[in-house]
Design a protein around this motif. Structure first.
Motif, mmCIF file in Angstrom:
data_model
loop_
_atom_site.group_PDB
_atom_site.id
_atom_site.type_symbol
_atom_site.label_atom_id
_atom_site.label_comp_id
_atom_site.label_asym_id
_atom_site.label_seq_id
_atom_site.Cartn_x
_atom_site.Cartn_y
_atom_site.Cartn_z
ATOM 1 N N VAL A 115 -29.927 -64.114 48.958
ATOM 2 C CA VAL A 115 -29.889 -62.811 49.638
ATOM 3 C C VAL A 115 -30.592 -61.768 48.769
ATOM 4 O O VAL A 115 -31.419 -60.981 49.242
ATOM 5 C CB VAL A 115 -28.424 -62.389 49.913
ATOM 6 C CG1 VAL A 115 -28.372 -60.964 50.443
ATOM 7 C CG2 VAL A 115 -27.789 -63.351 50.904
ATOM 8 N N GLU A 116 -30.270 -61.820 47.474
ATOM 9 C CA GLU A 116 -30.863 -60.879 46.534
ATOM 10 C C GLU A 116 -32.392 -61.031 46.476
ATOM 11 O O GLU A 116 -33.139 -60.055 46.537
ATOM 12 C CB GLU A 116 -30.289 -61.187 45.154
ATOM 13 C CG GLU A 116 -29.970 -60.000 44.299
ATOM 14 C CD GLU A 116 -29.239 -60.469 43.043
ATOM 15 O OE1 GLU A 116 -29.818 -60.362 41.966
ATOM 16 O OE2 GLU A 116 -28.111 -61.005 43.173
ATOM 17 N N ALA A 117 -32.828 -62.278 46.379
ATOM 18 C CA ALA A 117 -34.265 -62.545 46.282
ATOM 19 C C ALA A 117 -34.975 -62.086 47.542
ATOM 20 O O ALA A 117 -36.060 -61.499 47.495
ATOM 21 C CB ALA A 117 -34.507 -64.030 46.044
ATOM 22 N N MET A 118 -34.350 -62.349 48.683
ATOM 23 C CA MET A 118 -34.977 -61.953 49.940
ATOM 24 C C MET A 118 -35.087 -60.427 50.024
ATOM 25 O O MET A 118 -36.096 -59.892 50.484
ATOM 26 C CB MET A 118 -34.156 -62.521 51.106
ATOM 27 C CG MET A 118 -34.832 -62.477 52.454
ATOM 28 S SD MET A 118 -36.534 -63.056 52.459
ATOM 29 C CE MET A 118 -36.302 -64.782 52.168
ATOM 30 N N ALA A 119 -34.050 -59.730 49.546
ATOM 31 C CA ALA A 119 -34.096 -58.270 49.560
ATOM 32 C C ALA A 119 -35.254 -57.762 48.703
ATOM 33 O O ALA A 119 -35.974 -56.835 49.091
ATOM 34 C CB ALA A 119 -32.773 -57.708 49.055
ATOM 35 N N LEU A 120 -35.453 -58.400 47.543
ATOM 36 C CA LEU A 120 -36.568 -58.018 46.676
ATOM 37 C C LEU A 120 -37.905 -58.235 47.374
ATOM 38 O O LEU A 120 -38.807 -57.400 47.290
ATOM 39 C CB LEU A 120 -36.520 -58.817 45.371
ATOM 40 C CG LEU A 120 -35.555 -58.301 44.307
ATOM 41 C CD1 LEU A 120 -35.343 -59.350 43.238
ATOM 42 C CD2 LEU A 120 -36.086 -57.012 43.684
ATOM 43 N N LEU A 121 -38.026 -59.349 48.066
ATOM 44 C CA LEU A 121 -39.289 -59.643 48.746
ATOM 45 C C LEU A 121 -39.557 -58.639 49.860
ATOM 46 O O LEU A 121 -40.697 -58.241 50.101
ATOM 47 C CB LEU A 121 -39.269 -61.070 49.312
ATOM 48 C CG LEU A 121 -39.356 -62.185 48.272
ATOM 49 C CD1 LEU A 121 -39.069 -63.534 48.902
ATOM 50 C CD2 LEU A 121 -40.731 -62.197 47.606
ATOM 51 N N GLU A 122 -38.501 -58.242 50.535
ATOM 52 C CA GLU A 122 -38.701 -57.253 51.582
ATOM 53 C C GLU A 122 -39.063 -55.895 50.992
ATOM 54 O O GLU A 122 -39.905 -55.186 51.526
ATOM 55 C CB GLU A 122 -37.465 -57.165 52.474
ATOM 56 C CG GLU A 122 -37.590 -58.122 53.637
ATOM 57 C CD GLU A 122 -36.321 -58.313 54.423
ATOM 58 O OE1 GLU A 122 -35.576 -57.330 54.569
ATOM 59 O OE2 GLU A 122 -36.097 -59.448 54.874
ATOM 60 N N GLN A 123 -38.429 -55.586 49.876
ATOM 61 C CA GLN A 123 -38.744 -54.336 49.197
ATOM 62 C C GLN A 123 -40.198 -54.336 48.730
ATOM 63 O O GLN A 123 -40.886 -53.318 48.782
ATOM 64 C CB GLN A 123 -37.802 -54.161 48.009
ATOM 65 C CG GLN A 123 -37.773 -52.756 47.454
ATOM 66 C CD GLN A 123 -37.059 -52.709 46.124
ATOM 67 O OE1 GLN A 123 -36.493 -53.704 45.670
ATOM 68 N NE2 GLN A 123 -37.089 -51.552 45.503
ATOM 69 N N GLU A 124 -40.664 -55.521 48.305
ATOM 70 C CA GLU A 124 -42.035 -55.624 47.821
ATOM 71 C C GLU A 124 -43.029 -55.194 48.888
ATOM 72 O O GLU A 124 -43.977 -54.457 48.603
ATOM 73 C CB GLU A 124 -42.337 -57.069 47.405
ATOM 74 C CG GLU A 124 -43.754 -57.232 46.861
ATOM 75 C CD GLU A 124 -44.198 -58.677 46.735
ATOM 76 O OE1 GLU A 124 -43.765 -59.504 47.564
ATOM 77 O OE2 GLU A 124 -44.955 -58.976 45.811
ATOM 78 N N ALA A 125 -42.788 -55.644 50.131
ATOM 79 C CA ALA A 125 -43.705 -55.279 51.212
ATOM 80 C C ALA A 125 -43.809 -53.763 51.331
ATOM 81 O O ALA A 125 -44.904 -53.216 51.503
ATOM 82 C CB ALA A 125 -43.232 -55.904 52.517
ATOM 83 N N GLU A 126 -42.669 -53.071 51.200
ATOM 84 C CA GLU A 126 -42.695 -51.610 51.302
ATOM 85 C C GLU A 126 -43.401 -50.988 50.095
ATOM 86 O O GLU A 126 -44.209 -50.082 50.233
ATOM 87 C CB GLU A 126 -41.266 -51.060 51.363
ATOM 88 C CG GLU A 126 -40.562 -51.377 52.660
ATOM 89 C CD GLU A 126 -39.052 -51.212 52.547
ATOM 90 O OE1 GLU A 126 -38.601 -50.466 51.652
ATOM 91 O OE2 GLU A 126 -38.335 -51.850 53.335
ATOM 92 N N LEU A 127 -43.057 -51.498 48.906
ATOM 93 C CA LEU A 127 -43.649 -50.938 47.688
ATOM 94 C C LEU A 127 -45.162 -51.108 47.682
ATOM 95 O O LEU A 127 -45.903 -50.202 47.288
ATOM 96 C CB LEU A 127 -43.052 -51.599 46.447
ATOM 97 C CG LEU A 127 -41.587 -51.240 46.160
ATOM 98 C CD1 LEU A 127 -41.075 -52.027 44.970
ATOM 99 C CD2 LEU A 127 -41.443 -49.750 45.907
ATOM 100 N N LEU A 128 -45.633 -52.261 48.145
ATOM 101 C CA LEU A 128 -47.079 -52.492 48.152
ATOM 102 C C LEU A 128 -47.765 -51.500 49.078
ATOM 103 O O LEU A 128 -48.889 -51.072 48.828
ATOM 104 C CB LEU A 128 -47.387 -53.928 48.578
ATOM 105 C CG LEU A 128 -47.121 -54.995 47.520
ATOM 106 C CD1 LEU A 128 -47.408 -56.378 48.066
ATOM 107 C CD2 LEU A 128 -47.958 -54.745 46.260
ATOM 108 N N GLU A 129 -47.085 -51.153 50.134
ATOM 109 C CA GLU A 129 -47.609 -50.146 51.061
ATOM 110 C C GLU A 129 -47.810 -48.817 50.316
ATOM 111 O O GLU A 129 -48.847 -48.170 50.430
ATOM 112 C CB GLU A 129 -46.608 -49.983 52.208
ATOM 113 C CG GLU A 129 -47.172 -49.347 53.452
ATOM 114 C CD GLU A 129 -48.350 -50.125 54.019
ATOM 115 O OE1 GLU A 129 -49.251 -49.475 54.535
ATOM 116 O OE2 GLU A 129 -48.372 -51.382 53.914
ATOM 117 N N ILE A 130 -46.788 -48.453 49.502
ATOM 118 C CA ILE A 130 -46.883 -47.212 48.720
ATOM 119 C C ILE A 130 -48.041 -47.295 47.730
ATOM 120 O O ILE A 130 -48.844 -46.371 47.604
ATOM 121 C CB ILE A 130 -45.557 -46.947 47.960
ATOM 122 C CG1 ILE A 130 -44.433 -46.720 48.978
ATOM 123 C CG2 ILE A 130 -45.693 -45.758 47.022
ATOM 124 C CD1 ILE A 130 -43.054 -46.628 48.367
#
Lengths: 597, 466
Positions: free
Chosen positions: A467-482
């Protein structure tokens, strides 16, 4: 014994030939889906439409050279497969003709009208009875067994529709078509019980009860087992454009899945890929038993240049064989590559029958056929005694045109399957394999993950980590956008650590090299250790940042190389991964110390 | 043998199709001759028979055929190619008839051009590396004997130069064996065909070539048969005369358009973009004829060329081709504009059979890890290039800049090479190491550390000295 009435075999005449569809007249009394022999070349076909005495026939072989006036003979039986010892290690075409025997019989190129039986009639098997004379048996009851390969103990079952008292059962060596016992029904009819039985492929085999599939089918593929798992008896589909590795995923599963029997259906795919399987499976060892993989596999190969109607039948041939082993109480996995070719075969036949098309020219019954096929999977209580439980998982590849997931076959499949592994071209171009997208894929079986660890706490921890890893991966998509909008400088140190960790999850965990000796298969304990190590680094890095350590210094730590190479640590040396966590702590300590001074 | 029957019962003609009635003993797939009122002969094939009505597709088109006076002869056989070892060095029409000034051929036998599918059990896995001398192929998408690897091109891209270079340079390391080139031209221009033929003349390879030529102004329907003639010749050379055959089919898009024309004329339910629903199956019967057979010396390696309308990879022709062939070499218009030649778009290109054809004893032990790393680094560099295009180079992080520099160097030195530059595979591999020498070991995650230690030092040293 009653003899079949051979004399009045119905014979008609061909009136029309258009590609794989032939129309014949004078076919009074034939039934839908009966198998017929077509023309002077004795081609094999199946009746798919009837108008009074006019029958439309889909022919499983090339029809060049066939013309009006030639005879069509009814065999009075639906398309069936032979089930019995000898299935394992076989390679069949779409209608269960043994391809290896065909090479001997007719050479390297397929000829027509040749019908060899699916099971070898010469070979003798040692039959060991498990019941005694006088025992009462019913459909599905196990009467004895045959050691088919070192891996598979083949249970001999009473065919469906037969029950009564067994006599004349005896141990010995028998060919598949000789009686090993006789069963007398209450009305006195006698049925010979043989090692072999037949079953019409388009009907699902009987069972007692269906159960909820809740045990993980371990595949050794990290992205699948940890994030999008499939269960024993579950269904999954793998759609993706060409070049994204559908076939490699299917091959990897066929190799490493923890099932007792694997049925691999190459449906309308490349000839060389089947050859690859044929050459590799006898060489590769099953990690659980140490025996060659071939000793648990059945292959069905109807390559794209082989006749289209046989391609339509090939998935049914495969699933019937798979169900038969399930009925023995085994865990079976069926890989179908690719179901799109099967659907296209349906479309082609439908077009020739001049049926009214639905979407993209596919017949209106496409979705119903696909659903009915996947519904043949499941975890079941098998028919007959002794009580036993079998499971059949189906993993179907889908090849949508242009990789477009709105394709009818993908959509119809997604309606029924519980696991979706979405292959993405973008990942494949980066050579991130398996190219399963972590953002769009899903699995309904995630709850089963925790139960596949002996240690309950470890199971819960693993679940938490994914769950934790998946949350990080989803966060990555947003961060890369920034980053794309305002540049990497705008990120806080915490975000930078998150970005690095998600990169590490992608490259060091999700990425898995199917062609690397060690990396090709990762056990659940190793998956646990690897993921734990990556997340451990993440936590330690966050602590370090709080203590004002520079992110750049953290990213320079040499332990990161150890993490990256953890995937190449062999199963036997798995403790070394835990050691990496100690190294992380040591190196972090030094960083803390340097800031403090 | 059946005697040949003649009919003057043509009832209707529409587009490339003709209906003949009151025929007995017509068989599906067999061929017919049509004699026109002026005595000229056309050829056709039976597409459907219903009772005594026969539907025929006419290869040369139906212009000038009339309903009353045309005579149709049913030849009671499928389309056949007359073969003998003498076909080498000859030029045939798209319908397999000699069209050069050579002597008449004395056929050894006649082969059905539809052949029969190879039994998958009889196939041998293709695993012999072919050195093409082109870095983007040898290094990143290795071709092996028995593979089918198409070139996805677009209008105005140099696919002709690339196929010519392939035909010129392709060899198997350390072996001198009988080889042949079979070239099928389908609807391409005279210039394009002549370019290829001239190139074969210059290298002397023309002696070992068989050509089937259907040019842009030749009958379109004939193209449906052309690749099958070419592959029948290839099968004969490979599996009966033990030769290693390279088949070039140019251009498959024209073939598919001819197929669509027939399908439209038959009023079939169209699939995507009007192409028939059976396009996949039909293409498979062409492409799957490549391969190797156990216990046979020869092999058929196939390089089909197709032009993607509007460079669209999801167009049915490239899409279905990609699903059948074992990879694809995709050409990029933006690289072509940057004067990178051959403009191979490395990231979406792929060779599916590479893994068994490379490594120790075939090319070199570091090959697999090396190309994985090159791909990963180039993909990252490409992303940085795109980022730089949006936000300017200044916005990139130091790391991104490094990857972008790598991508630029990679395109200029690795991808780009002269059409007459025949690079040995070792040179291609070393070039890869040289480019990667700008990275630290920790960044080279895809390469086994032992290989880095073995191959990298000399390049790092050279880098530092420079």
């Amino acid at each position: 014994m009653r003899t079949k009435i051979m004399a009045d075999k119905k014979t008609g005449r061909i009136v029309k030939v258009a590609g794989p569809v032939v129309i014949a007249e004078g076919m009074t009394g034939v039934r839908m889906y009966d198998v017929v022999r077509v023309g002077n070349l004795n081609l094999i076909g199946e009746i798919v439409e009837l108008h009074e005495d006019r029958a439309s026939i889909q022919v499983y072989e090339e029809t060049t050279g066939i013309g009006p006036g030639e005879p069509v003979t009814d065999t009075q039986a639906p398309l069936s497969v032979e089930l019995g010892p000898g299935l394992i290690e076989s390679i069949y075409d779409g209608i269960q003709r043994p391809l290896n025997a065909l090479v001997e019989a007719e050479g390297e190129f397929m000829s027509r009208g040749n019908l060899l039986p699916g099971l070898d009639r010469e070979k003798k098997w040692h039959f060991q009875p498990l019941i005694k004379d006088g025992a009462k048996v019913g459909p599905g009851d196990i009467i004895g067994q045959v050691q088919e390969t070192t891996q598979i103990l083949h249970k001999i079952m009473v065919p469906f529709g037969v029950s009564g008292t067994v006599h004349k059962i005896s141990e010995g060596d028998y060919p598949v078509d000789q009686p090993v016992a006789v069963c007398t029904a209450e009305d006195g009819t006698e049925t010979e019980l043989k090692l072999m039985q037949k079953w019409p492929v388009r009907n699902a085999r009987q069972l007692k009860n269906r159960l909820t599939p809740d045990t993980l089918l371990v595949t050794g593929q990290r992205v699948i087992d940890s994030f999008f798992p499939v269960t024993k008896g579950g269904t999954a589909c793998v759609p993706g454009p060409f070049g994204t590795g559908k076939t490699v995923v299917q091959h990897q599963l066929a190799k490493w899945v923890d099932a007792d029997v694997v049925v691999y259906v190459g449906c309308g795919e490349r000839g060389n890929e089947m050859t690859d399987v044929l050459m590799e499976f006898p060489e590769l060892k099953d990690p659980r038993s140490g025996e060659p993989l071939m000793k648990r596999s059945v292959l069905i190969a109807n390559t794209s240049n082989m006749p289209v109607a046989a391609r339509e039948a090939s998935v049914y041939t495969g699933i019937t064989i798979a169900e038969y082993f399930r009925d023995m109480g085994y865990t079976v996995a069926l890989m179908a590559d690719s179901t799109s070719r099967w659907a296209e075969a349906m479309r082609e036949i439908s077009t020739r029958l001049e049926e009214m098309p639905a979407e993209e020219g596919y017949p209106a019954y496409l979705a119903a056929r696909i659903a009915a096929f996947y519904e043949r999977a499941g975890r079941v209580q098998c028919a007959g005694t002794p009580e036993r439980e079998g499971a059949l998982s189906i993993i179907g590849a889908v090849s949508p045109p242009g990789g477009d997931l709105s394709d009818s076959v993908v959509q119809a499949t997604l309606h029924v399957v519980k696991v979706f592994w979405s292959l993405e071209g973008r990942l494949a171009y980066q050579r991130h394999f398996p190219a399963i997208s972590w953002l769009t894929s899903y699995s309904f079986y995630k709850d089963s993950l925790k139960d596949c660890f002996e240690d309950k706490d470890q199971g819960r921890e693993m679940e938490q980590m994914t769950v934790e890893a998946m949350a990080l991966l989803e966060q990555e998509a947003e961060l890369l956008e920034i980053v794309r909008l305002v540049g990497a400088e705008a990120l806080s140190p915490t975000d930078r650590v998150s970005l690095e960790t998600s990169r590490s999850i992608r490259e060091d965990y999700l990425h898995q090299n199917a062609f690397h000796e060690v990396d090709t298969h990762t056990s659940m304990p190793k998956q646990y250790e690897m993921l734990k190590t990556i997340l451990h680094f993440h936590k330690q890095a966050l602590v370090a940042i709080k203590a004002d350590v520079e992110t750049a210094d953290i990213f320079k730590l040499t332990v990161r190389e150890d993490i990256a190479r953890a995937k190449y640590i062999p199963q036997a040396e798995i403790d070394k991964i835990a050691d990496i966590r100690k190294t992380i702590e040591d190196q972090m300590k030094k960083l803390h110390a340097s800031v403090a001074t | 043998m059946l005697s040949i029957k003649e009919y003057q019962t043509v009832s209707s003609i529409a587009g490339p199709l003709m209906m003949v009635e009151m025929v007995d003993e017509a068989k599906y797939g067999h061929i017919v001759d049509i004699e026109l009122a002026d005595g000229s002969i056309r050829h056709g094939q039976i597409l459907q028979v219903e009772n005594d009505k026969v539907l025929v597709q006419v290869f040369e088109g139906t212009r000038g055929i009339d309903v009353d006076k045309s005579t149709v002869r049913f030849l009671a056989k499928p389309l056949e190619l007359a073969v003998s070892p003498e076909i080498l060095g000859r030029v045939f029409s798209g319908l397999g008839e000699p069209k050069d000034d050579g002597p008449p051929l004395i056929p050894e036998k006649r082969l059905d051009i539809n052949s029969r599918p190879i039994n998958p059990y009889a196939r041998d896995y293709p695993n012999e590396f072919i050195q093409t001398g082109i870095s983007t192929i040898d290094g990143l998408n290795p071709l092996v004997r028995g593979q089918k690897l198409p070139v996805f091109s677009g209008a105005g891209l140099p696919h002709d130069q690339i196929t010519a270079q392939l035909a010129r340079q392709a060899t198997v390391l350390g072996k001198a064996e009988a080889f042949a080139v079979v070239f099928a031209a389908m609807g391409i221009t005279f210039e394009a065909a002549q370019f290829f033929i001239n190139d074969l003349h210059e290298t002397g390879a023309i002696e070992r070539a068989v050509m089937f030529v259907n040019l842009a102004n030749d009958p379109a329907i004939e193209r449906i048969a052309t690749p099958r003639f070419a592959l029948t010749a290839a099968e004969y050379l490979a599996f009966e005369l033990d030769m290693h055959v390279l088949v070039i089919l140019n251009d498959m898009t024209n073939y598919c358009e001819a197929l669509r024309e027939i399908s439209a004329a038959r009023k079939e339910v169209p699939g995507r973009r009007g192409y028939p629903g059976y396009l996949y199956t039909d293409l498979a019967t062409v492409y799957e004829r490549a391969g190797r057979i156990k216990d046979k010396k020869g092999s058929i390696t196939m390089v089909p060329v197709l032009t993607m309308p509007e460079d669209d990879k999801t167009h049915p022709v490239p899409d279905l081709t990609g699903y059948i062939t074992e990879g694809q070499i995709i050409l990029s218009r933006s690289l072509h504009r940057k004067a990178v030649s051959p403009p191979v778009d490395v990231l979406p290109s792929l060779s599916r059979l590479k893994d068994k054809g490379i490594g120790e004893g075939k090319t070199r032990e570091d090959h697999a890890d090396l190309y994985n790393q090159l791909y990963a680094a180039y993909a990252r560099g490409k992303e940085a290039q795109e980022l730089a295009a949006i936000m300017g180079e200044a916005a990139l992080s130091e790391e991104d800049k490094k990857y972008m520099t790598f991508a630029d160097k990679f395109e200029a030195e690795y991808v780009s090479q002269d059409y007459y530059d025949n690079r040995p595979v070792e040179q291609t591999l070393d070039l890869g190491w040289e480019l990667l020498s700008m990275f630290e070991n920790v960044e080279l995650k895809r390469i086994d550390i032992k290989l880095i230690e073995k191959y990298m030092p000399k390049f790092r040293k050279a880098e530092r000295e420079a």
